[in-house]
Design a protein around this motif. Structure first.
Motif, PDB file in Angstrom:
ATOM      1  N   LEU A  10       0.832  -1.198   0.000  1.00  0.00           N
ATOM      2  CA  LEU A  10       0.000   0.000   0.000  1.00  0.00           C
ATOM      3  C   LEU A  10       0.875   1.260   0.000  1.00  0.00           C
ATOM      4  CD1 LEU A  10      -2.828   1.222   0.094  1.00  0.00           C
ATOM      5  CD2 LEU A  10      -2.694   1.138   2.584  1.00  0.00           C
ATOM      6  N   THR A  11       1.922   1.273   0.808  1.00  0.00           N
ATOM      7  CA  THR A  11       2.849   2.401   0.863  1.00  0.00           C
ATOM      8  C   THR A  11       3.525   2.596  -0.491  1.00  0.00           C
ATOM      9  OG1 THR A  11       3.248   1.895   3.189  1.00  0.00           O
ATOM     10  CG2 THR A  11       4.813   3.378   2.113  1.00  0.00           C
ATOM     11  N   LEU A  12       3.945   1.491  -1.113  1.00  0.00           N
ATOM     12  CA  LEU A  12       4.589   1.560  -2.418  1.00  0.00           C
ATOM     13  C   LEU A  12       3.639   2.138  -3.468  1.00  0.00           C
ATOM     14  CD1 LEU A  12       7.082   0.895  -4.121  1.00  0.00           C
ATOM     15  CD2 LEU A  12       6.095  -1.353  -4.538  1.00  0.00           C
ATOM     16  N   VAL A  13       2.392   1.735  -3.457  1.00  0.00           N
ATOM     17  CA  VAL A  13       1.397   2.238  -4.408  1.00  0.00           C
ATOM     18  C   VAL A  13       1.174   3.734  -4.198  1.00  0.00           C
ATOM     19  CG1 VAL A  13      -1.060   2.120  -5.045  1.00  0.00           C
ATOM     20  CG2 VAL A  13       0.237   0.014  -4.731  1.00  0.00           C
ATOM     21  N   VAL A  14       1.048   4.181  -2.978  1.00  0.00           N
ATOM     22  CA  VAL A  14       0.822   5.594  -2.681  1.00  0.00           C
ATOM     23  C   VAL A  14       2.016   6.437  -3.131  1.00  0.00           C
ATOM     24  CG1 VAL A  14       0.513   7.276  -0.832  1.00  0.00           C
ATOM     25  CG2 VAL A  14      -0.810   5.162  -0.809  1.00  0.00           C
ATOM     26  N   VAL A  15       3.230   5.997  -2.805  1.00  0.00           N
ATOM     27  CA  VAL A  15       4.437   6.753  -3.163  1.00  0.00           C
ATOM     28  C   VAL A  15       4.590   6.812  -4.676  1.00  0.00           C
ATOM     29  CG1 VAL A  15       6.961   6.725  -3.062  1.00  0.00           C
ATOM     30  CG2 VAL A  15       5.632   6.334  -0.995  1.00  0.00           C
ATOM     31  N   SER A  16       4.382   5.676  -5.376  1.00  0.00           N
ATOM     32  CA  SER A  16       4.517   5.700  -6.834  1.00  0.00           C
ATOM     33  C   SER A  16       3.440   6.587  -7.462  1.00  0.00           C
ATOM     34  CB  SER A  16       4.470   4.280  -7.400  1.00  0.00           C
ATOM     35  OG  SER A  16       3.223   3.678  -7.122  1.00  0.00           O
ATOM     36  N   GLY A  17       2.261   6.600  -6.906  1.00  0.00           N
ATOM     37  CA  GLY A  17       1.209   7.493  -7.402  1.00  0.00           C
ATOM     38  C   GLY A  17       1.608   8.948  -7.261  1.00  0.00           C
ATOM     39  N   LEU A  18       2.198   9.306  -6.145  1.00  0.00           N
ATOM     40  CA  LEU A  18       2.654  10.684  -5.935  1.00  0.00           C
ATOM     41  C   LEU A  18       3.766  11.046  -6.909  1.00  0.00           C
ATOM     42  CD1 LEU A  18       2.647  10.897  -2.028  1.00  0.00           C
ATOM     43  CD2 LEU A  18       1.079  12.023  -3.610  1.00  0.00           C
ATOM     44  N   VAL A  19       4.688  10.112  -7.153  1.00  0.00           N
ATOM     45  CA  VAL A  19       5.801  10.368  -8.074  1.00  0.00           C
ATOM     46  C   VAL A  19       5.253  10.615  -9.480  1.00  0.00           C
ATOM     47  CG1 VAL A  19       7.804   9.318  -9.209  1.00  0.00           C
ATOM     48  CG2 VAL A  19       7.542   9.153  -6.736  1.00  0.00           C
ATOM     49  N   PHE A  20       4.348   9.768  -9.954  1.00  0.00           N
ATOM     50  CA  PHE A  20       3.787   9.945 -11.289  1.00  0.00           C
ATOM     51  C   PHE A  20       2.954  11.221 -11.375  1.00  0.00           C
ATOM     52  CE2 PHE A  20       4.578   5.310 -11.762  1.00  0.00           C
ATOM     53  CZ  PHE A  20       5.405   5.401 -12.866  1.00  0.00           C
ATOM     54  N   ALA A  21       2.235  11.559 -10.330  1.00  0.00           N
ATOM     55  CA  ALA A  21       1.438  12.794 -10.334  1.00  0.00           C
ATOM     56  C   ALA A  21       2.349  14.000 -10.435  1.00  0.00           C
ATOM     57  CB  ALA A  21       0.576  12.870  -9.080  1.00  0.00           C
ATOM     58  N   ASP A  22       3.473  13.993  -9.702  1.00  0.00           N
ATOM     59  CA  ASP A  22       4.433  15.096  -9.743  1.00  0.00           C
ATOM     60  C   ASP A  22       5.055  15.194 -11.135  1.00  0.00           C
ATOM     61  OD1 ASP A  22       5.905  17.218  -8.572  1.00  0.00           O
ATOM     62  OD2 ASP A  22       7.656  15.880  -8.479  1.00  0.00           O
ATOM     63  N   ARG A  23       5.324  14.045 -11.760  1.00  0.00           N
ATOM     64  CA  ARG A  23       5.917  14.031 -13.093  1.00  0.00           C
ATOM     65  C   ARG A  23       4.965  14.652 -14.111  1.00  0.00           C
ATOM     66  NH1 ARG A  23       6.633   8.939 -16.564  1.00  0.00           N
ATOM     67  NH2 ARG A  23       7.478   9.881 -18.414  1.00  0.00           N
ATOM     68  N   GLU A  24       3.693  14.355 -14.015  1.00  0.00           N
ATOM     69  CA  GLU A  24       2.710  14.936 -14.927  1.00  0.00           C
ATOM     70  C   GLU A  24       2.639  16.444 -14.768  1.00  0.00           C
ATOM     71  OE1 GLU A  24      -1.252  13.441 -15.290  1.00  0.00           O
ATOM     72  OE2 GLU A  24      -0.543  11.375 -15.135  1.00  0.00           O
ATOM     73  N   ILE A  25       2.684  16.927 -13.534  1.00  0.00           N
ATOM     74  CA  ILE A  25       2.638  18.380 -13.290  1.00  0.00           C
ATOM     75  C   ILE A  25       3.846  19.044 -13.927  1.00  0.00           C
ATOM     76  CG2 ILE A  25       2.764  20.153 -11.511  1.00  0.00           C
ATOM     77  CD1 ILE A  25       1.082  18.234  -9.729  1.00  0.00           C
ATOM     78  N   LYS A  26       5.042  18.443 -13.768  1.00  0.00           N
ATOM     79  CA  LYS A  26       6.247  19.022 -14.361  1.00  0.00           C
ATOM     80  C   LYS A  26       6.167  19.010 -15.871  1.00  0.00           C
ATOM     81  CE  LYS A  26       9.378  18.129 -10.558  1.00  0.00           C
ATOM     82  NZ  LYS A  26      10.511  17.379 -10.070  1.00  0.00           N
ATOM     83  N   ASN A  27       5.638  17.948 -16.453  1.00  0.00           N
ATOM     84  CA  ASN A  27       5.503  17.889 -17.907  1.00  0.00           C
ATOM     85  C   ASN A  27       4.539  18.948 -18.424  1.00  0.00           C
ATOM     86  OD1 ASN A  27       7.316  15.818 -18.250  1.00  0.00           O
ATOM     87  ND2 ASN A  27       5.766  14.197 -18.266  1.00  0.00           N
ATOM     88  N   GLU A  28       3.475  19.203 -17.704  1.00  0.00           N
ATOM     89  CA  GLU A  28       2.518  20.219 -18.122  1.00  0.00           C
ATOM     90  C   GLU A  28       3.146  21.597 -18.133  1.00  0.00           C
ATOM     91  OE1 GLU A  28      -1.069  20.109 -15.860  1.00  0.00           O
ATOM     92  OE2 GLU A  28      -1.388  17.987 -16.265  1.00  0.00           O
TER      93      GLU A  28
END
Length: 179
Positions: A10-28
């Protein structure tokens, strides 16, 4: 044991979700369009629009006044040296700038019989040599840029190189990472 594994997953899923969300914001943010330079016609239109503003009207009046014409004539006198980046002999007339000026470190100098504000952007190591200048000292300066403003009764020369008695006392240090 199963609870610990589920907690880790569960911790791994939450952290990876945050990483991908941050990556999308930077790409935008990087997809923002880079403004292209204006064409000559667009520049002309912008200049005309600015000329109709109160600041533009005030500047046009200053350009047409005797003070503005004097400043432009002084800039024209040294334009050949500015565009070719050649030596200009200057005599220091004052070690301070006109009252109320916000041009940084500089002094007044006479070049080819006309008075100019000469500004420097010195490093700390160059200040001592520039502070050693006195009124009536002859220096050689080079510049790529002369400007003017209604606030000042003299053209403003941004020195990029200065020497006294064949010794370099100032050389503009290029900005890091670019021009």
């Amino acid at each position: 044991m199963k609870k610990v594994i589920y907690a880790l997953i569960l911790t791994l899923v939450v952290v990876s979700g945050l990483v991908f969300a941050d990556r999308e914001i930077k790409n935008e943010t990087s997809k923002r369009p880079i403004p292209k330079p204006l064409s000559a016609a667009e520049r002309e239109a912008e200049l005309k629009k600015w000329g109709a503003t109160p600041d533009g009207v005030k500047f046009k009046k200053w350009e047409a006044s005797p003070a503005g014409k004097k400043v432009y004539a002084g800039a024209d006198k040294i334009w050949k040296h500015i565009s070719a980046f050649t030596n200009m002999e200057a005599v220091i007339t004052s070690l301070s700038l006109p009252p109320g000026s916000r041009l940084g470190f500089g002094m007044m100098a006479r070049i080819n019989g006309a008075d100019y504000i000469v500004t420097f952007a010195p490093e700390k190591s160059q200040l001592e040599q520039l502070h050693s200048l006195k009124v009536n000292d002859k220096i050689i300066i080079r510049s790529h840029y002369v400007s003017y403003a209604p606030k000042y009764a003299y053209p403003i020369v941004s020195a990029e190189y200065a020497e006294r008695d064949s010794k370099v006392i100032f050389k503009r240090v290029p900005r890091k990472g670019g021009c």
